[in-house]
Structures are given as C-alpha cells and as structure tokens.
Design a protein around this motif. Sequence first.
Motif, mmCIF file in Angstrom:
data_model
loop_
_atom_site.group_PDB
_atom_site.id
_atom_site.type_symbol
_atom_site.label_atom_id
_atom_site.label_comp_id
_atom_site.label_asym_id
_atom_site.label_seq_id
_atom_site.Cartn_x
_atom_site.Cartn_y
_atom_site.Cartn_z
ATOM 1 N N UNK A 1 -47.169 -44.084 31.523
ATOM 2 C CA UNK A 1 -45.665 -43.832 30.624
ATOM 3 C C UNK A 1 -45.549 -43.758 30.184
ATOM 4 N N UNK A 2 -46.500 -44.142 28.780
ATOM 5 C CA UNK A 2 -45.968 -43.460 27.240
ATOM 6 C C UNK A 2 -44.971 -44.050 26.830
ATOM 7 N N UNK A 3 -44.063 -44.017 25.769
ATOM 8 C CA UNK A 3 -43.072 -44.289 24.774
ATOM 9 C C UNK A 3 -41.902 -44.715 26.102
ATOM 10 N N UNK A 4 -41.435 -46.296 25.813
ATOM 11 C CA UNK A 4 -40.385 -46.643 26.482
ATOM 12 C C UNK A 4 -39.404 -45.578 26.245
ATOM 13 N N UNK A 5 -38.798 -45.635 27.323
ATOM 14 C CA UNK A 5 -37.486 -44.493 27.941
ATOM 15 C C UNK A 5 -36.259 -44.878 26.615
ATOM 16 N N UNK A 6 -35.927 -46.340 26.255
ATOM 17 C CA UNK A 6 -35.009 -46.356 25.561
ATOM 18 C C UNK A 6 -35.357 -45.945 24.016
ATOM 19 N N UNK A 7 -36.394 -46.297 23.842
ATOM 20 C CA UNK A 7 -36.773 -45.582 22.998
ATOM 21 C C UNK A 7 -37.385 -43.987 22.624
ATOM 22 N N UNK A 8 -37.464 -43.423 23.605
ATOM 23 C CA UNK A 8 -37.393 -41.704 23.961
ATOM 24 C C UNK A 8 -36.106 -41.663 23.934
ATOM 25 N N UNK A 9 -35.263 -41.793 24.537
ATOM 26 C CA UNK A 9 -33.623 -41.353 24.508
ATOM 27 C C UNK A 9 -33.103 -41.016 23.571
ATOM 28 N N UNK A 10 -32.868 -42.456 23.056
ATOM 29 C CA UNK A 10 -32.378 -43.303 21.257
ATOM 30 C C UNK A 10 -33.065 -42.452 20.326
ATOM 31 N N UNK A 11 -34.159 -41.859 20.866
ATOM 32 C CA UNK A 11 -34.402 -40.996 19.320
ATOM 33 C C UNK A 11 -34.110 -39.047 19.716
ATOM 34 N N UNK A 12 -34.185 -39.225 20.463
ATOM 35 C CA UNK A 12 -33.530 -37.172 20.839
ATOM 36 C C UNK A 12 -32.742 -37.484 20.751
ATOM 37 N N UNK A 13 -30.904 -39.066 21.121
ATOM 38 C CA UNK A 13 -29.674 -38.713 21.154
ATOM 39 C C UNK A 13 -29.400 -39.137 19.806
ATOM 40 N N UNK A 14 -30.020 -39.287 19.120
ATOM 41 C CA UNK A 14 -29.967 -39.336 17.498
ATOM 42 C C UNK A 14 -30.238 -37.865 17.079
ATOM 43 N N UNK A 15 -31.840 -37.776 17.237
ATOM 44 C CA UNK A 15 -31.819 -36.042 16.080
ATOM 45 C C UNK A 15 -30.176 -35.071 16.813
ATOM 46 N N UNK A 16 -30.301 -35.259 18.372
ATOM 47 C CA UNK A 16 -28.927 -34.072 18.945
ATOM 48 C C UNK A 16 -28.136 -34.377 18.373
ATOM 49 N N UNK A 17 -27.228 -35.519 17.528
ATOM 50 C CA UNK A 17 -26.007 -35.781 17.658
ATOM 51 C C UNK A 17 -25.748 -35.492 16.256
ATOM 52 N N UNK A 18 -27.249 -35.642 15.239
ATOM 53 C CA UNK A 18 -27.811 -35.652 13.854
ATOM 54 C C UNK A 18 -26.806 -33.496 13.696
ATOM 55 N N UNK A 19 -27.849 -33.298 14.778
ATOM 56 C CA UNK A 19 -27.654 -31.528 14.584
ATOM 57 C C UNK A 19 -26.202 -30.382 15.017
ATOM 58 N N UNK A 20 -26.035 -31.630 16.177
ATOM 59 C CA UNK A 20 -24.371 -31.124 16.859
ATOM 60 C C UNK A 20 -23.202 -31.481 15.618
ATOM 61 N N UNK A 21 -23.879 -32.631 14.999
ATOM 62 C CA UNK A 21 -22.260 -33.337 13.866
ATOM 63 C C UNK A 21 -22.795 -31.575 13.025
ATOM 64 N N UNK A 22 -24.213 -31.063 12.312
ATOM 65 C CA UNK A 22 -23.777 -30.209 11.289
ATOM 66 C C UNK A 22 -23.604 -29.160 11.494
ATOM 67 N N UNK A 23 -23.672 -28.549 12.903
ATOM 68 C CA UNK A 23 -23.353 -27.319 13.581
ATOM 69 C C UNK A 23 -21.337 -27.328 13.555
ATOM 70 N N UNK A 24 -21.256 -28.213 13.283
ATOM 71 C CA UNK A 24 -19.568 -28.698 13.844
ATOM 72 C C UNK A 24 -18.886 -28.237 12.293
ATOM 73 N N UNK A 25 -19.603 -29.286 11.594
ATOM 74 C CA UNK A 25 -18.844 -29.821 10.170
ATOM 75 C C UNK A 25 -18.922 -28.307 9.766
ATOM 76 N N UNK A 26 -20.611 -27.747 9.876
ATOM 77 C CA UNK A 26 -20.474 -26.280 9.317
ATOM 78 C C UNK A 26 -19.918 -24.887 9.561
ATOM 79 N N UNK A 27 -19.341 -25.208 11.187
ATOM 80 C CA UNK A 27 -18.705 -23.544 11.382
ATOM 81 C C UNK A 27 -17.876 -22.908 10.778
ATOM 82 N N UNK A 28 -17.664 -22.370 10.693
ATOM 83 C CA UNK A 28 -16.828 -21.681 9.926
ATOM 84 C C UNK A 28 -15.432 -20.186 10.326
ATOM 85 N N UNK A 29 -15.880 -20.388 11.849
ATOM 86 C CA UNK A 29 -14.972 -19.525 12.706
ATOM 87 C C UNK A 29 -14.399 -20.624 13.485
ATOM 88 N N UNK A 30 -13.147 -20.421 14.564
ATOM 89 C CA UNK A 30 -13.712 -20.602 15.923
ATOM 90 C C UNK A 30 -14.986 -20.491 17.466
#
Length: 360
Positions: free
Chosen positions: A126-155
Amino acid sequence: MLLWLTEYLSNFDSGFTVFRYLTLRTILGVLTSLFISLVFGPYLIKQLSNKQIGQSVRDDGPESHLEKSGTPTMGGALILISIAFSTLCWADLGNRFIWVVLLVTLSFGVIGLVDDYRKVIYNNSKGLPAKFKYGLQSLIAIIAASYLYQTASIPAETELIVPFVKALVFDLGWLYIILAYFVVVGSSNAVNLTDGLDGLAILPTVMVAGALAIFAYATGNVRFSDYLGIPYVPGVGEVAIFCGAMVGSGLGFLWFNTYPAQVFMGDIGALSLGAALGIVAVVIRQELALFIMGGVFVVETVSVILQVTSYKLTGKRIFRMAPLHHHYELKGWPEPRVIVRFWIITVILVLIGLASLKVR
C-alpha cells in the motif's frame, strides 16, 4: 544548456542558428531522452535486481499477477532523469513555463519515490498512507497553480477553452487555481491507477504527450494560434520540448516495460508522468482536450470510484475487479489483449482531441 551554447557559437558560425527553431529542438529532445533511456535502461534494471528492489504484488489482485512479484520496480527514475536532462539541454531555461512543468513533475516523482521506498523496504504493497500522499500532491499542485495565476500576463493564460466550440471561452479568474489543482492531482492519480499491466500506462502517456506537444507549439505560435482560432500564449511553445522529452523517455522505457515486463515504473514514474500531463494541459490551456485524449485514464479512475461507491452503499460490486483492466482480465482476456485494445482506444481518442484544433 545546449541552447545557450549554440546561441553563443552562432556568433562565429551562422549554421548554429538552426538550433533556435523550436521544431528541431523538440525532435532533439525526443532523441536525447530516448537515447538515455535505451542506453542506461539495462544498467538500471541490473542495479535494481542486484539490490532486490522488486515489485510487491497485492494478494487481492488477479492471481496471474503473483508471478510478477520480484520484478524490478522504480524504473520511473530512468524516465525522470531522461526527461530532466533532455529538457535542460534543449529548452529555453529562461522560460517560466519550462520550470513549472519540470519542477511539478520532479516533485511528484519524489512523492512516488517515497511511496515506492515504503513498498520495497517495508514490503508494504500500500506504500505511503493516502492522506500524506494526497496532501503532498495537493500542496504542490496549489503552489504551482497559484504561481501561474499570479504571473499570468494576459487573459488567455487563465481562460477555459471548450474543444470544438470556438465561441465558448470562459474567464475563470481565481477558479483557475481550483481547476488546475484538480487537473494535476487527478491526472497524476489516474495514470497511477492505470499502471497495472505491462506497458498499459506508458504508451497512452506517450501518445497524449505527443499530442500536447502539438497543442503547445500551436498555442505558442502567433500565426498558428490565429489560424486555428485558439488563444495565443507567448512563450508556452517551449513546453513542446518538455513533451518531446516525455515521448522519447516513454518510448525508451516501453522497450523494457513491454509484456512481459523487465521493469516496472512504480509510483515514481506513474505519479510524475500523470502530473506532467496535467500541468502541461494547464499551461497550454487544454484541460478539456486532455480529458478527451486521456479517456483511458479517466475511465480507469471512474471504474474505481463506481466500484468503491457501489460496494459501500449496496455491498455489491459493479465490476469483477477495479480498475477496469482487471475486470477484463478476470473475464478471461489475456493481458496483451487488454493492453493493446486500450492502446487502440487511446489512438482514437488522441485523434479526436487533435481534431479539436481545426474543427472549431
């Protein structure tokens, strides 16, 4: 790195200016990652075997899979190395999109590495517990999405494009972050669920990545984007090189992963490749096209959701086993038949997705 070198050398010989062309660098990205995978693949497999880093097969799966126990796993490390090296060689390292897609891919690879490590060292399928796996995935995805949103230069960088319908373009605003999160995390786990048979996940990943490279090139080219009626996003064309690296590394890995597999990619490969497809679709604004082209991944995920939901609510199973590929195995389909038919379906879906470039 090599792009900077060729630009410097072009001051002395104009022949080196050919490396400025995105199409050439994308092809070189494919060939470089393919070469690395084919050359270093046997060495990696030997080292994994010597260190007894073998697959731990769950006892609740199909009985035919028990014989795969001990097959070297974590081969996805080779895929990541090939992608990273090829991208760093041929892409413009001053491009923010390149760093976003590369760092997200490698970060999800680290999560997969920890997951695989726990499976191998602790013999825990079963490997890494699901709550830790999804938690880390969510953190990385949100950071990346937030960066892209903040640095967007055109609509256009935060708009939602609806395939086949030119007039339907929605300005997402801050909802862009939520959409990007679900696309990246969902795609990562969808590929991971699909990676249950020899070569089943890697070739569809290669085909979808190749199609996304075409989308990236068109979206980053002002003439093609205008002709095809899709939003123009300056600089996003460089992502085609990253996609090309995915194609090359995936084909190289398939050489060793085809039935009967000599090595498995493990979560280090499946989670990172899925995240790569997701984040690329986000930056080139083709999330819905990814949903179409990655239909096999979608159906595999939906089959698990339906199976779990049905069993919890009614105590009955819809499929003989989920994900869906196991259902067909238990119906008597030989493993190669399941694999190839899923590949054929992916070819059809990718062609439909590519058709959305012109049919608008």
